[in-house]
Design a protein around this motif. Structure first.
Motif: not given
Length: 615
Positions: A1-4, A12, A14, A269, A273-274, A353
């Motif tokens: 999962m990555k924050p956005i 987040w 996924h 993903a 939004n890196a 998280d």
């Protein structure tokens, strides 16, 4: 999962493997706090089945930007859901979208499905009758008030705003919620209805009107029971994961047929939004990973003013996520940013998280789970990480179990030079110990004049035996402490003794502020060991005590939260004038900073010292 981040909303992503996506819509207020872990678990399970899942915080909740005062909370939340759907459709390969919401989030999802087409709709314990929902909230508020000592209960405002475990619903919000009827909303929808719908009800027939409406309008709708709901919907530390209900959702969603093939567009993903951030007038907030793989936090740094060297490290309260009860941690962070102070609100491993604990490491005792050495280690890692980011003065902050963990971390972590511990229950909590929710001695005394409590005793609804036992135990503890001081039997107390903790903090030079509500149960141990309000603490001690009136234990009343935020501001402002010892003056011997970042912290390293002379 990555924050956005999208449109000032934090979330987040996924990332799945196919062209099907799901937007998860969280509930509101205390139900959001209690359900965060389950919704993250659901997102991970759906992702494992190929779905791309987006979960997020509405504007004015969680880590998202603050909301305008005049907002209609329903319209604003529905706008947020529609924005999340658009984000999923626009920036990923997703061609098939499902909206899934829980409680009030289910209502928001349903209303959004009337404005933005989605292929499927999953409504978990939806709020279908706004008036009934307000009655439920009012009953929960009454239950909370009944558990408070009389002086604190009497100080709570009555009328106008509705405070439900820290979430404030203004009069206009109550009116908006009372008018909520999602079945009627589908009659005037602007877009085609979702092909399929699933409703999980708490009780059979609770959503019958909605069920019939959706079927009549052409959506293939199933209605089932939300298994395990009662055990799930309670305070986070005691909540039981509703695994059967989550499995029902995953299986139902996976059974649906997708009408289109995946597109060739870039997955969200891997796109923008890196380095996402939330920017307010006074702060910039960034998601960061600290200390060890999988440990997550939000770093809030001041914007538009000079940054001070001091930083506040905010620990989890109980098993709640880094946002805090009633968003307290976020409010503290953004208030301090206005004064030029940075902060880091962290999730220890197993909370929020951050990475979950392995099943074989999950304590069965709730007290063990929120007072574990692992939490202490993660706070120490966070402080060490902050030092590598250029912060020379790290102050740790916590409430209740968070106060305990920050205090213990300060004993072993060189970077921690200050502590604010609010409503600390005990200086040491051994494994297996069950902390009761009993009143304090002062609280019992105030209850003697509360005739509503006496009526319950006379009716046989309440026993005096637990009170008698508590009073006897407290008296015995005070007597033992007095004897120890008089006979000097424990001139070299261990680190699990309250005097040993104070000695270690004193020796290390940690400026420590213990903040208590005047009726908080944590005062009992303080009084037994150090006299009323800590008057027998050594002269010139680094450990100071402040007792505040009308402060409830969890800081759920606006007055309590505001008072504690003020104390945080004052403590941090005092750091600007103080001379902070250079890093490295107190160390773990030969252990390197790199080792501290990655190794478990040994709580036996506190050491010993001579007992201070008490007044």
């Amino acid at each position: 999962m990555k924050p956005i981040v999208f449109g000032d909303r934090f979330g987040w992503l996924h990332a799945g493997t196919g062209a099907r996506g799901i937007v998860l819509c969280s509930p509101y207020g205390h139900e959001d706090t209690w359900s965060r872990k389950a919704l993250r678990t659901l997102a991970e399970q759906l992702c494992a089945h190929g779905f791309t899942v987006l979960r997020f915080d509405y504007i004015g909740t969680g880590d998202s930007a603050d909301a305008e005062e005049s907002n209609n909370i329903i319209d604003a939340a529905v706008d947020d859901v529609c924005a999340a759907v658009a984000k999923l459709k626009e920036d990923s390969r997703i061609t098939d979208v499902t909206l899934c919401g829980f409680r009030l989030g289910a209502s928001f999802a349903a209303l959004a499905a009337c404005r933005s087409f989605v292929n499927a709709l999953i409504l978990l314990a939806p709020i279908v009758d706004g008036r009934r929902y307000i009655r439920e909230l009012s009953l929960l508020r009454k239950t909370w008030l009944d558990q408070l000592p009389a002086p604190i209960r009497d100080a709570q405002p009555d009328g106008g705003e509705l405070n439900v475990l820290g979430q404030i619903y203004r009069a206009e919000h109550v009116a908006q919620l009372c008018a909520l009827d999602i079945a009627d909303a589908f009659e005037s929808r602007r877009v085609p209805l979702a092909d399929r719908s699933l409703i999980l009800d708490v009780t059979s027939g609770a959503s019958e009107k909605l069920h019939k409406t959706l079927r009549r309008l052409g959506s293939d709708t199933e209605c089932r029971i939300f298994e395990g709901y009662s055990a799930f919907m309670q305070q986070t530390a005691f909540s039981v994961m509703p695994r059967e209900a989550l499995a029902t959702v995953v299986n139902w969603a996976s059974a649906g047929s997708m009408r289109q093939s995946p597109s060739a567009r870039t997955p969200l993903a891997a796109a923008r939004n890196a380095a996402p951030s939330i920017r307010t007038v006074h702060s910039v907030e960034r998601p960061v990973f600290y200390g060890a793989p999988g440990l997550f936090a939000i770093l809030c740094e001041p914007r538009g003013v000079d940054r001070h060297d001091s930083v506040l490290l905010i620990a989890n309260t109980s098993a709640n996520a880094h946002v805090g009860d009633s968003r307290l941690s976020v409010r503290i962070a953004r208030t301090l940013a206005r004064q030029g102070f940075a902060s880091l609100r962290i999730d220890a491993r197993g909370f929020g998280d951050s990475a979950p604990l392995p099943p074989d490491q999950m304590p069965s005792n709730p007290s063990d789970a929120i007072h574990s050495n692992g939490i202490v280690e993660d706070i120490a890692r966070a402080a060490a990480w902050l030092e590598t980011q250029g912060y020379a003065d790290v102050v740790s902050f916590g409430v209740c179990s968070g106060a305990y963990a920050t205090l213990r971390a300060a004993l072993v972590e060189p970077a921690i030079t200050g502590v604010i511990a609010v409503n600390l229950q005990r200086f040491y909590v051994p494994k297996g110990m069950a902390l009761s929710s009993m009143n304090s001695m002062a609280g019992y005394a105030s209850s003697l004049s509360d005739w509503s409590r006496w009526r319950k005793v006379f009716r046989g609804e309440r026993s005096l035996t637990p009170i008698a036992r508590a009073i006897i135990g407290h008296a015995a503890a005070r007597l033992r402490s007095r004897l120890d001081n008089a006979l000097d039997l424990r001139s070299d107390p261990p680190a699990n003794d309250p005097r040993g903790v104070v000695l270690a903090l004193q020796r290390k030079g940690v400026d420590t502020l213990l903040v208590y509500g005047e009726l908080d149960a944590g005062l009992d141990q303080l009084h037994a060991q150090f006299g009323k309000h800590g008057r027998r603490l050594p002269n010139g001690a680094k450990v100071k005590v402040e007792v505040l009136a009308e402060i409830d234990h969890a800081l759920l009343s606006p007055h309590a939260a505001a008072k504690v935020i003020e104390r945080c501001e004052a403590f941090m402002q005092s750091r600007k004038a103080d001379t902070i010892a250079a890093p490295g003056n107190w160390s773990h011997g030969d252990r390197s900073r790199a080792a501290l970042l990655s190794e478990p912290v040994d709580l036996s390293e506190v050491g010993s010292a001579q007992c201070p002379t008490t007044r």
